[in-house]
Design a protein around this motif. Structure first.
Motif, PDB file in Angstrom:
ATOM      1  N   VAL A 368      15.648  59.082   8.981  1.00  0.00           N
ATOM      2  CA  VAL A 368      16.766  59.942   8.361  1.00  0.00           C
ATOM      3  C   VAL A 368      17.679  60.390   9.179  1.00  0.00           C
ATOM      4  CG1 VAL A 368      16.599  62.150   7.213  1.00  0.00           C
ATOM      5  CG2 VAL A 368      14.727  60.670   6.815  1.00  0.00           C
ATOM      6  N   ALA A 369      17.732  60.224  10.414  1.00  0.00           N
ATOM      7  CA  ALA A 369      18.683  60.846  11.347  1.00  0.00           C
ATOM      8  C   ALA A 369      19.658  59.848  11.407  1.00  0.00           C
ATOM      9  CB  ALA A 369      18.102  61.066  12.711  1.00  0.00           C
ATOM     10  N   ALA A 370      19.240  58.685  11.144  1.00  0.00           N
ATOM     11  CA  ALA A 370      20.164  57.575  11.112  1.00  0.00           C
ATOM     12  C   ALA A 370      21.225  57.751  10.176  1.00  0.00           C
ATOM     13  CB  ALA A 370      19.641  55.966  10.956  1.00  0.00           C
ATOM     14  N   LEU A 371      20.701  58.288   9.088  1.00  0.00           N
ATOM     15  CA  LEU A 371      21.656  58.790   7.802  1.00  0.00           C
ATOM     16  C   LEU A 371      22.656  59.896   8.221  1.00  0.00           C
ATOM     17  CD1 LEU A 371      19.068  58.973   4.871  1.00  0.00           C
ATOM     18  CD2 LEU A 371      20.800  56.936   5.502  1.00  0.00           C
ATOM     19  N   TYR A 372      22.158  60.811   9.136  1.00  0.00           N
ATOM     20  CA  TYR A 372      23.114  61.731   9.504  1.00  0.00           C
ATOM     21  C   TYR A 372      24.211  61.081  10.361  1.00  0.00           C
ATOM     22  CZ  TYR A 372      24.969  64.863  13.154  1.00  0.00           C
ATOM     23  OH  TYR A 372      25.714  65.599  13.922  1.00  0.00           O
ATOM     24  N   VAL A 373      23.720  60.243  11.560  1.00  0.00           N
ATOM     25  CA  VAL A 373      24.755  59.736  12.384  1.00  0.00           C
ATOM     26  C   VAL A 373      25.859  58.842  11.394  1.00  0.00           C
ATOM     27  CG1 VAL A 373      23.851  57.365  13.028  1.00  0.00           C
ATOM     28  CG2 VAL A 373      24.825  58.898  14.731  1.00  0.00           C
ATOM     29  N   VAL A 374      25.410  58.210  10.634  1.00  0.00           N
ATOM     30  CA  VAL A 374      26.065  57.187   9.661  1.00  0.00           C
ATOM     31  C   VAL A 374      26.941  58.215   8.989  1.00  0.00           C
ATOM     32  CG1 VAL A 374      26.370  56.042   7.832  1.00  0.00           C
ATOM     33  CG2 VAL A 374      25.071  55.440   9.638  1.00  0.00           C
ATOM     34  N   ILE A 409      29.991  64.340  18.393  1.00  0.00           N
ATOM     35  CA  ILE A 409      29.070  65.216  17.238  1.00  0.00           C
ATOM     36  C   ILE A 409      28.036  64.319  16.557  1.00  0.00           C
ATOM     37  CG2 ILE A 409      29.021  66.615  15.359  1.00  0.00           C
ATOM     38  CD1 ILE A 409      32.065  67.324  16.361  1.00  0.00           C
ATOM     39  N   ALA A 410      28.181  63.263  16.480  1.00  0.00           N
ATOM     40  CA  ALA A 410      27.517  62.080  15.856  1.00  0.00           C
ATOM     41  C   ALA A 410      26.384  61.845  16.589  1.00  0.00           C
ATOM     42  CB  ALA A 410      28.142  60.944  15.356  1.00  0.00           C
ATOM     43  N   PHE A 411      26.493  61.336  17.994  1.00  0.00           N
ATOM     44  CA  PHE A 411      25.510  61.052  18.780  1.00  0.00           C
ATOM     45  C   PHE A 411      24.769  62.149  19.439  1.00  0.00           C
ATOM     46  CE2 PHE A 411      25.890  56.233  18.974  1.00  0.00           C
ATOM     47  CZ  PHE A 411      27.284  56.319  18.195  1.00  0.00           C
ATOM     48  N   GLY A 412      25.573  63.010  19.899  1.00  0.00           N
ATOM     49  CA  GLY A 412      24.722  64.460  20.321  1.00  0.00           C
ATOM     50  C   GLY A 412      24.066  64.823  19.471  1.00  0.00           C
ATOM     51  N   TRP A 448      21.061  55.488  17.350  1.00  0.00           N
ATOM     52  CA  TRP A 448      22.518  55.314  17.915  1.00  0.00           C
ATOM     53  C   TRP A 448      23.088  53.948  17.456  1.00  0.00           C
ATOM     54  CZ3 TRP A 448      21.350  57.501  23.444  1.00  0.00           C
ATOM     55  CH2 TRP A 448      21.418  59.017  23.163  1.00  0.00           C
ATOM     56  N   VAL A 449      22.056  52.845  17.393  1.00  0.00           N
ATOM     57  CA  VAL A 449      22.614  51.568  16.818  1.00  0.00           C
ATOM     58  C   VAL A 449      23.583  51.664  15.420  1.00  0.00           C
ATOM     59  CG1 VAL A 449      21.794  49.277  15.846  1.00  0.00           C
ATOM     60  CG2 VAL A 449      20.917  50.378  18.041  1.00  0.00           C
ATOM     61  N   PHE A 450      22.669  52.653  14.496  1.00  0.00           N
ATOM     62  CA  PHE A 450      23.438  52.813  13.269  1.00  0.00           C
ATOM     63  C   PHE A 450      24.971  53.778  13.506  1.00  0.00           C
ATOM     64  CE2 PHE A 450      19.084  51.852  11.987  1.00  0.00           C
ATOM     65  CZ  PHE A 450      19.338  51.193  11.017  1.00  0.00           C
ATOM     66  N   GLY A 451      24.874  54.637  14.477  1.00  0.00           N
ATOM     67  CA  GLY A 451      26.097  55.274  14.873  1.00  0.00           C
ATOM     68  C   GLY A 451      27.064  54.244  15.184  1.00  0.00           C
ATOM     69  N   GLY A 452      26.635  53.294  16.114  1.00  0.00           N
ATOM     70  CA  GLY A 452      27.551  52.269  16.818  1.00  0.00           C
ATOM     71  C   GLY A 452      28.065  51.203  15.583  1.00  0.00           C
ATOM     72  N   VAL A 513      14.059  49.993  24.492  1.00  0.00           N
ATOM     73  CA  VAL A 513      14.869  51.343  24.455  1.00  0.00           C
ATOM     74  C   VAL A 513      16.317  51.030  24.947  1.00  0.00           C
ATOM     75  CG1 VAL A 513      14.852  53.876  24.859  1.00  0.00           C
ATOM     76  CG2 VAL A 513      12.688  52.573  24.170  1.00  0.00           C
ATOM     77  N   LEU A 514      16.360  50.552  26.387  1.00  0.00           N
ATOM     78  CA  LEU A 514      17.394  50.289  26.966  1.00  0.00           C
ATOM     79  C   LEU A 514      18.222  49.164  26.197  1.00  0.00           C
ATOM     80  CD1 LEU A 514      16.209  50.337  30.799  1.00  0.00           C
ATOM     81  CD2 LEU A 514      17.468  52.273  29.384  1.00  0.00           C
ATOM     82  N   THR A 515      17.702  48.252  25.937  1.00  0.00           N
ATOM     83  CA  THR A 515      18.409  47.233  25.048  1.00  0.00           C
ATOM     84  C   THR A 515      19.098  47.896  23.839  1.00  0.00           C
ATOM     85  OG1 THR A 515      16.600  45.669  25.569  1.00  0.00           O
ATOM     86  CG2 THR A 515      18.309  44.781  24.086  1.00  0.00           C
ATOM     87  N   LEU A 516      18.321  48.563  23.094  1.00  0.00           N
ATOM     88  CA  LEU A 516      18.924  48.899  21.935  1.00  0.00           C
ATOM     89  C   LEU A 516      20.242  50.059  22.250  1.00  0.00           C
ATOM     90  CD1 LEU A 516      16.185  49.440  19.373  1.00  0.00           C
ATOM     91  CD2 LEU A 516      18.100  47.797  19.362  1.00  0.00           C
ATOM     92  N   THR A 517      19.970  50.803  23.327  1.00  0.00           N
ATOM     93  CA  THR A 517      21.130  51.554  23.817  1.00  0.00           C
ATOM     94  C   THR A 517      22.333  50.832  24.059  1.00  0.00           C
ATOM     95  OG1 THR A 517      19.349  53.173  24.518  1.00  0.00           O
ATOM     96  CG2 THR A 517      21.401  53.719  25.278  1.00  0.00           C
ATOM     97  N   VAL A 518      22.151  49.898  25.011  1.00  0.00           N
ATOM     98  CA  VAL A 518      23.240  49.043  25.446  1.00  0.00           C
ATOM     99  C   VAL A 518      23.731  48.550  24.377  1.00  0.00           C
ATOM    100  CG1 VAL A 518      23.853  46.834  26.805  1.00  0.00           C
ATOM    101  CG2 VAL A 518      22.230  48.584  27.508  1.00  0.00           C
ATOM    102  N   VAL A 519      23.146  48.011  23.220  1.00  0.00           N
ATOM    103  CA  VAL A 519      23.694  47.409  21.911  1.00  0.00           C
ATOM    104  C   VAL A 519      24.498  48.562  21.247  1.00  0.00           C
ATOM    105  CG1 VAL A 519      23.265  46.621  19.454  1.00  0.00           C
ATOM    106  CG2 VAL A 519      21.772  45.750  21.614  1.00  0.00           C
ATOM    107  N   ALA A 520      23.974  49.862  21.087  1.00  0.00           N
ATOM    108  CA  ALA A 520      24.685  50.771  20.565  1.00  0.00           C
ATOM    109  C   ALA A 520      26.070  51.221  21.387  1.00  0.00           C
ATOM    110  CB  ALA A 520      23.915  51.975  20.466  1.00  0.00           C
ATOM    111  N   ALA A 521      25.857  51.078  22.720  1.00  0.00           N
ATOM    112  CA  ALA A 521      27.079  51.438  23.400  1.00  0.00           C
ATOM    113  C   ALA A 521      28.087  50.240  23.151  1.00  0.00           C
ATOM    114  CB  ALA A 521      26.672  51.719  24.710  1.00  0.00           C
TER     115      ALA A 521
END
Lengths: 538, 299
Positions: A368-374, A409-412, A448-452, A513-521
């Protein structure tokens, strides 16, 4: 001047003559404007539900298997909270059980978007003024909006009724009407909200909050009662949809509740609509400060988004507390069967049932938080297309700084939401907060991947930016319905959440976790690079 | 002559703001009536009341002999409106919007639609999101001018139009007048008002402060006179309606209320005139006088 005296002053407030004039033209206008959006909603949603029996047949090929899964899963309080109780072990019954809540929520979202889009949003943009200066009655815009919602919901109901007809005509029709009924109920509620507030965004937010409350009430009610008979369930329109018992000795009379509520809300909305000035609302807007303290693009972004962050935060905390409170029920499970454990393990990983339950709830919060970030990232898109970004960017504000304000604001904000949700779970369950909070923060990598993705789409393919909603919606559907449908792992792997460790419980695995964070970044970086190079949309 | 619009003692408040404070307005059938006033004077509020979009708190209003709130829909068959800020639907073409508004009014004259599109140089196939401000304005103008209506209500209709297009707009309004249609034109473009309007009403703070033909209004304001005399000027300051007298030797400059000009000229003639210039007030002076906060009220 003498021709009309003071006595000929304005008659008591009425809708005026012919308040419905122009409805047909406005309906055609709405259908023309939504020629892509409406069919997409109806076909994707109706198609997903209609195709369920196929995958269910593959999953549970024998009647014994079906009876086993229904018996085990509907005796479990926490699973009932997610899906509601099962009333039948036929293929149709299982389809209704799995999809009634999902379908009802989606129909509600579709309907509230349609109605606010063609009422308050038209007033907010000033287009309604020009329309109403033509032969358009005061109640015509609302009527046309509700008729548009009716067209969409009726098409959805028919598609479901036709698509599931093979499992039993009566059941298919009941399920279709129940889902369409929830849609129309929230359509009329959005009709009221559109009269009450001056802002379309707020009208949508209020109705969406009511929809979320309806889900939470149903979940809480079903967690306690095995047959949908809880008062809480009956307080929720989503609960009514479930209680029509499609494919299980249908209770047609429950549909009358929808009819009644739709009529009552419709009458209220119509009465309000005919009585007010255009552009005005019944809830007064407060005057703003005479002097502004906004210093930079970042503080403007926060000023624009703080209401949304606050609303989401309260929702996450409350939902966390409620789900946390159901953890006990999951622990002393009545029907602790092998099948249940299996399903939980698919959702929450191999560990104690308490942990597995918490992990499943943490996963839900994450999706659901992915919806927020989008939503929050796409504010960049709406600011740009409404040409509010242009004057900002004409100042000494670089595009990156402008975008960064919203991205922070989205990611934080997503991190804040997960902390609040985790705190809620800890408070509700009485468990140690540390591991739960840790589990919540691990979800951030997926969120964060969805935010990215949204940042990338906005930066590089701005015309397709709203596709980020589709991606997060698919991930939500996979996470919610996928485990129970036993979808192949290759399909489940499409969701980034599938790769994260299901905490609390099992060992922490840092690699994904690290991989996905890097993907998001990487996605964010690519999106920002694209934003620097492309034209600002007009 | 019948009246197309009559408004008497109109009041409208939004919370604590009194947008209209006893406004009067009379527009004769077949005239182009200028509706003027500084920003926030209540022009758009009045127009919205006339269109039945807002409901006045008190006072009376009639359009074409009917009630603007209760008979809104029937009235709108005979009215076309152009706001100063037109918003279009992003994914609808300009042509679609023109025809929609045509259908929602008394109908659209096809030939006139084609003619107007050509004269305004509008591309009706473009989508709403791609039009510039001026082109969005043209969409609304074409829709209104091609409609078969009796009354046109135009609220700063030329904002965003280039001078060439303003010229096209002017000739269109003149054609409308020739067909016997009534036009209420709210505008800040003074040359436009001067060229088009038979009569004007000036409002300030929600009240009508002046109404009449431009000639009448000019008559009510001051003429500036400057003269070189043979002898010394005598007793000018004591004449009624004379202001800002500036005497330097035999040169005199003064302002005089136009209806008191006669006495001033007589006095000047007594001293013997070598040269004389007298200029009527410009339109700008006229408006500044009415728009300016306090001075205007102490006329």
């Amino acid at each position: 001047m003498t021709a009309i005296g003071q006595t000929a002053a304005f008659a008591p407030r009425s809708g005026g003559s012919r308040p419905l004039a122009g409805t047909g033209a406005l309906l055609r206008l709405a259908l023309r404007r939504d020629r892509v959006m409406l069919p997409l909603w109806v076909i994707v949603l109706g198609g997903a539900i209609s195709s369920a029996p196929n995958s269910l047949r593959n999953l549970y090929s024998t009647a014994a298997e079906r009876s086993n899964v229904v018996e085990s899963m509907s005796t479990n309080g926490s699973l009932r909270a997610l899906y509601g109780p099962a009333f039948s072990d036929s293929i149709g019954g299982i389809t209704a059980w799995r999809y009634v809540t999902f379908g009802a929520l989606m129909a509600g979202i579709m309907s509230l978007i349609i109605v606010v889009r063609h009422t308050r949003e038209e007033e907010e943009t000033g287009r309604q003024e020009l329309l109403s200066a033509a032969m358009v009655g005061r109640r015509a815009p609302l009527t046309a909006a509700l008729l548009t919602a009716l067209v969409a919901n009726a098409a959805l109901a028919l598609l479901i009724a036709a698509g599931l007809g093979g499992e039993g005509r009566g059941g298919a029709l009941t399920l279709g009407l129940a889902i369409g009924g929830v849609g129309m109920l929230f359509a009329t509620m959005a009709g009221i909200a559109a009269q009450l507030t001056e802002s379309a965004r707020l009208a949508k937010g209020l109705t969406a909050a009511a929809l979320a409350l309806a889900f939470v009430l149903r979940a809480a009610g079903d967690a306690g009662a095995r047959d949908g008979s809880s008062v809480l369930t009956w307080l929720s329109p989503v609960g009514w949809a479930e209680n029509t018992r499609a494919f299980a000795a249908e209770r047609w009379w429950v549909l009358l509740l929808f009819a009644g509520a739709i009529v009552v809300q419709g009458v209220i909305a119509f009465n309000l609509a005919g009585r007010r000035d255009i552009g005005m609302s019944f809830l007064p807007t407060r005057p703003g400060p005479a002097e502004g303290r906004l210093r930079a693009a970042g503080s403007l972004a926060w000023r624009l988004q703080r209401g949304s962050v606050l609303g989401w935060g309260v929702g996450f905390l409350a939902t966390g507390v409620m789900f946390g409170g159901m953890t006990e029920g999951a622990a002393d499970l009545v029907g602790d069967s092998e099948k249940t454990r299996e399903i939980f393990e698919r959702m929450g990983g191999q560990s104690s049932l308490t942990d597995a339950f918490l992990a499943a709830m943490v996963g839900m919060l994450g999706m659901v938080a992915a919806l927020y970030v989008v939503q929050t990232v796409l504010r960049l898109h709406s600011e740009e297309t409404a040409q509010r970004a242009e004057p900002i960017l004409a100042n000494a504000v670089g595009r990156i700084r402008w975008a960064a304000g919203h991205l922070v604001i989205a990611f934080g904000g997503a991190a804040l939401l997960m902390v609040l949700g985790g705190l809620g779970l800890a408070i509700g369950s009485g468990k140690e907060p540390g591991p739960i909070l840790g589990a919540c923060l691990v979800q951030l990598a997926g969120i964060w991947v969805f935010g990215g993705l949204a940042t990338l789409l906005h930066g590089v393919f701005p015309k397709a930016a709203v596709a980020a909603w589709g991606a997060s919606g698919i991930a939500l559907a996979l996470g919610w319905i996928g485990p129970a449908l036993n979808l192949p792992q290759s399909v489940m792997n499409l969701s980034p959440f599938e790769h994260l460790p299901s905490l609390p419980g099992p060992e922490m695995r840092w690699a994904p976790v690290l991989t996905l964070t890097v993907v998001a970044a990487g996605l964010v970086a690519a999106g920002l690079a694209g934003l620097r190079r492309r034209d600002i949309q007009t | 002559m019948t009246k197309a619009i009559t408004v008497a003692g109109l009041h409208k408040s939004f919370g604590r703001t009194h947008a209209l404070d006893g406004l009067d307005l009379a527009v004769e059938t077949g005239e182009v009536h200028g509706f003027l006033g500084p920003n926030g004077a209540g022009k758009s509020t009045t127009i919205r009341v006339l269109l039945g979009l807002l409901r006045a708190d008190s006072g009376a209003a009639q359009l074409l002999g009917r009630d603007p709130w209760n008979d809104a829909v029937e009235l709108h068959r005979r009215i076309a409106y152009v706001p100063g800020d037109v918003t279009l639907w992003r994914n609808l073409s300009g042509g679609e919007v023109i025809d929609l508004y045509g259908r929602l009014r008394g109908g659209l004259d096809k030939a006139r639609r084609a003619d107007l599109i050509e004269r305004f140089e509008l591309d009706p196939t473009k989508k709403g999101r791609t039009y510039s401000k001026g082109n969005r304005q043209k969409v609304a103008l074409v829709a209104a001018l091609a409609s078969d209506v009796d009354l046109l209500i135009l609220d700063e209709p030329t904002s965003g139009l280039d001078p060439l297009m303003e010229g096209v707009f002017r000739s269109c309004v003149e054609e409308e007048r020739d067909r016997g249609r009534t036009v209420l034109l709210s505008s800040h473009v003074l040359s436009e008002v001067e060229a088009l309007c038979d009569r004007v009403s000036i409002i300030r703070k929600g009240r009508t402060v002046e109404s009449g033909s431009l000639a009448d209004l000019r008559h009510l304001t001051r003429t500036s006179v400057s003269a070189e005399l043979v002898g010394a000027p005598n007793g000018l300051t004591h004449l009624p309606g004379v202001h800002d007298v500036d005497v330097q030797g035999r040169r005199v400059k003064l302002q005089v209320d136009t209806d008191k000009l006669d006495a001033v000229l007589r006095s000047l003639t007594e001293s013997g005139i070598r040269s004389l210039t007298s200029s009527p007030p410009t339109l700008e002076e006229l408006f500044l006088r009415h728009y300016a906060p306090e001075e205007a009220m102490s006329r």
